[in-house]
Write an enzyme that holds these catalytic residues in place. Structure first.
Site, mmCIF file in Angstrom:
data_model
loop_
_atom_site.group_PDB
_atom_site.id
_atom_site.type_symbol
_atom_site.label_atom_id
_atom_site.label_comp_id
_atom_site.label_asym_id
_atom_site.label_seq_id
_atom_site.Cartn_x
_atom_site.Cartn_y
_atom_site.Cartn_z
ATOM 1 C CE LYS A 13 36.674 42.863 49.930
ATOM 2 N NZ LYS A 13 37.627 43.706 49.474
ATOM 3 N NE ARG A 88 33.979 41.666 43.969
ATOM 4 C CZ ARG A 88 34.776 41.304 44.974
ATOM 5 N NH1 ARG A 88 34.401 40.396 46.042
ATOM 6 N NH2 ARG A 88 35.843 41.545 44.815
ATOM 7 N NE ARG A 161 43.832 37.829 44.926
ATOM 8 C CZ ARG A 161 42.789 38.676 45.320
ATOM 9 N NH1 ARG A 161 42.400 38.567 46.748
ATOM 10 N NH2 ARG A 161 41.884 39.077 44.735
HETATM 11 P P1 AP5 Z 1 43.361 41.957 52.367
HETATM 12 O O1 AP5 Z 1 42.805 41.675 53.519
HETATM 13 O O2 AP5 Z 1 44.042 40.728 51.385
HETATM 14 O O3 AP5 Z 1 42.310 42.808 51.477
HETATM 15 P P2 AP5 Z 1 41.037 42.504 50.938
HETATM 16 O O4 AP5 Z 1 39.896 43.654 51.027
HETATM 17 O O5 AP5 Z 1 40.457 41.090 51.055
HETATM 18 O O6 AP5 Z 1 41.294 42.706 49.240
HETATM 19 P P3 AP5 Z 1 40.948 41.839 48.190
HETATM 20 O O7 AP5 Z 1 42.057 42.159 46.825
HETATM 21 O O8 AP5 Z 1 40.828 40.216 48.261
HETATM 22 O O9 AP5 Z 1 39.674 42.114 47.560
HETATM 23 P P4 AP5 Z 1 39.036 41.897 46.332
HETATM 24 O O10 AP5 Z 1 37.518 42.172 46.748
HETATM 25 O O11 AP5 Z 1 39.527 42.564 44.881
HETATM 26 O O12 AP5 Z 1 39.103 40.235 45.866
HETATM 27 P P5 AP5 Z 1 38.261 38.863 46.234
HETATM 28 O O13 AP5 Z 1 39.390 37.903 46.584
HETATM 29 O O14 AP5 Z 1 37.166 39.387 46.838
HETATM 30 O O15 AP5 Z 1 44.587 42.916 52.590
HETATM 31 C C1 AP5 Z 1 45.423 43.461 51.322
HETATM 32 C C2 AP5 Z 1 46.868 43.561 51.656
HETATM 33 O O16 AP5 Z 1 46.841 44.741 52.691
HETATM 34 C C3 AP5 Z 1 47.332 42.360 52.458
HETATM 35 O O17 AP5 Z 1 48.677 42.162 52.004
HETATM 36 C C4 AP5 Z 1 47.299 42.796 53.970
HETATM 37 O O18 AP5 Z 1 48.450 42.043 54.733
HETATM 38 C C5 AP5 Z 1 47.552 44.042 54.066
HETATM 39 N N1 AP5 Z 1 46.722 44.662 55.160
HETATM 40 C C6 AP5 Z 1 45.570 44.445 55.476
HETATM 41 N N2 AP5 Z 1 45.190 45.279 56.715
HETATM 42 C C7 AP5 Z 1 46.142 46.122 56.775
HETATM 43 C C8 AP5 Z 1 46.513 47.245 57.546
HETATM 44 N N3 AP5 Z 1 45.493 47.586 58.559
HETATM 45 N N4 AP5 Z 1 47.766 48.039 57.407
HETATM 46 C C9 AP5 Z 1 48.445 47.623 56.542
HETATM 47 N N5 AP5 Z 1 48.353 46.467 55.683
HETATM 48 C C10 AP5 Z 1 47.482 45.908 55.732
HETATM 49 O O19 AP5 Z 1 37.693 38.689 44.671
HETATM 50 C C11 AP5 Z 1 38.790 38.421 43.675
HETATM 51 C C12 AP5 Z 1 37.982 38.299 42.529
HETATM 52 O O20 AP5 Z 1 36.874 37.258 42.349
HETATM 53 C C13 AP5 Z 1 36.875 39.578 41.995
HETATM 54 O O21 AP5 Z 1 37.635 40.526 41.416
HETATM 55 C C14 AP5 Z 1 36.028 38.812 41.125
HETATM 56 O O22 AP5 Z 1 36.440 38.439 39.850
HETATM 57 C C15 AP5 Z 1 35.563 37.476 41.746
HETATM 58 N N6 AP5 Z 1 34.624 37.606 42.670
HETATM 59 C C16 AP5 Z 1 34.691 37.496 44.206
HETATM 60 N N7 AP5 Z 1 33.285 37.542 44.730
HETATM 61 C C17 AP5 Z 1 32.495 38.059 43.763
HETATM 62 C C18 AP5 Z 1 31.237 38.167 43.462
HETATM 63 N N8 AP5 Z 1 30.551 38.194 44.942
HETATM 64 N N9 AP5 Z 1 30.581 38.155 42.346
HETATM 65 C C19 AP5 Z 1 31.454 38.330 41.274
HETATM 66 N N10 AP5 Z 1 32.914 38.070 41.138
HETATM 67 C C20 AP5 Z 1 33.365 37.923 42.560
HETATM 68 MG MG MG Z 2 40.013 39.292 50.177
#
Ligand code: AP5
Ligand code: MG
Length: 217
Positions: A13, A88, A161
């Site tokens: 994402k 979410r 992370r």
């Molecule tokens: P990346 O782009 O980093 O993936 P992502 O989908 O953004 O994954 P996240 O882990 O950031 O999602 P998340 O939803 O768990 O975390 P968030 O920060 O939102 O890609 C992943 C890896 O793959 C990278 O190394 C990249 O280089 C590689 N990659 C990408 N595309 C590729 C491809 N095509 N081929 C190969 N490799 C590739 O949330 C974190 C925490 O915050 C949550 O757990 C929660 O506690 C809190 N939080 C956030 N938002 C909310 C909300 N709305 N409500 C409540 N809590 C929340």
């Molecule tokens: Mg992310």
């Protein structure tokens, strides 16, 4: 355009949002990045969010919805935004519906990134992010920085992370299936969902996403 990106942790994402936001000239708004910035700045909001994030749980809605709305109403988001990681759960989706309605706005699309679970585990295991800005994302194999351990964008230190530990990733995936996946049906009922495969190279996925969004207009 006003777009919501949805998909499991590690789907790409954040990676896709960086390119899509640039192509569409709209800001990328990631609640995860906003929380991490608050945590590194030691704000009250960051202190409240920290324990939930490190355990892989959702931060409570009363903290999250206000923070997201504050960001969505900044001047740079007047003509649209790309939401990553928000909403979410169904109650956040309902709150967003209400907030948009009261601002006489509406979503144009919900882009659903589909990736098999073993692929997201591998993507997360190799992810490195920048100490200065967690939206600068790399992978040790698939998206290598030019200099190992150094951010290509700003020269910051790259690190893993805290919530990318295996047991926390498993928890985040459970939370995704239980809390977040139901928002897809919520938005299907509004005719907004466009699903694409997020497998393949980063630029191939961006191309697929842009075509799907164009077709949706
Ligand atoms: P990346 O782009 O980093 O993936 P992502 O989908 O953004 O994954 P996240 O882990 O950031 O999602 P998340 O939803 O768990 O975390 P968030 O920060 O939102 O890609 C992943 C890896 O793959 C990278 O190394 C990249 O280089 C590689 N990659 C990408 N595309 C590729 C491809 N095509 N081929 C190969 N490799 C590739 O949330 C974190 C925490 O915050 C949550 O757990 C929660 O506690 C809190 N939080 C956030 N938002 C909310 C909300 N709305 N409500 C409540 N809590 C929340
Ligand atoms: Mg992310």
């Amino acid at each position: 355009m006003r777009i919501v990106l949805v998909g499991p942790p590690g789907a790409g994402k954040g990676t896709q949002a960086a390119f899509l936001a640039k192509n569409l000239s709209i800001p990328h708004i990631s609640t995860g990045d906003l929380f991490r910035a608050n945590i590194s700045q030691g704000t009250e909001l960051g202190k409240r969010a920290k324990a939930f994030i490190s355990e892989g749980n959702l931060v409570p809605d009363e903290v999250t919805i206000g923070m997201a709305h504050d960001r969505m109403t900044q001047p740079d988001a007047a003509n649209g935004f790309l939401l990553d990681g928000f909403p979410r759960n169904v109650s956040q989706a309902e709150a967003l519906d209400e907030l948009l309605k009261s601002d006489s706005q509406k979503l144009d699309a919900v882009l659903d990134l589909e990736v098999p679970e073993d692929e997201v585990v591998e993507r997360i295991a190799g992810r490195r992010i920048c100490r200065n800005d967690s939206s600068h994302v790399f992978h040790v194999t698939y998206s290598k920085p030019k200099v190992e351990g150094v951010c290509d964008v700003c020269g910051g230190e790259l690190y893993t992370r805290g919530d990318d530990k295996e047991e926390t990733v498993r928890k985040r995936l459970d939370v995704y299936h239980r809390e977040t996946e139901p928002i897809i049906d919520h938005y299907k009922a509004q005719g907004l969902v466009v699903t694409i495969s997020a497998l393949g190279k980063v630029d191939e996925v961006t191309k697929r996403a842009m075509e799907a969004l164009k077709g949706d207009k």
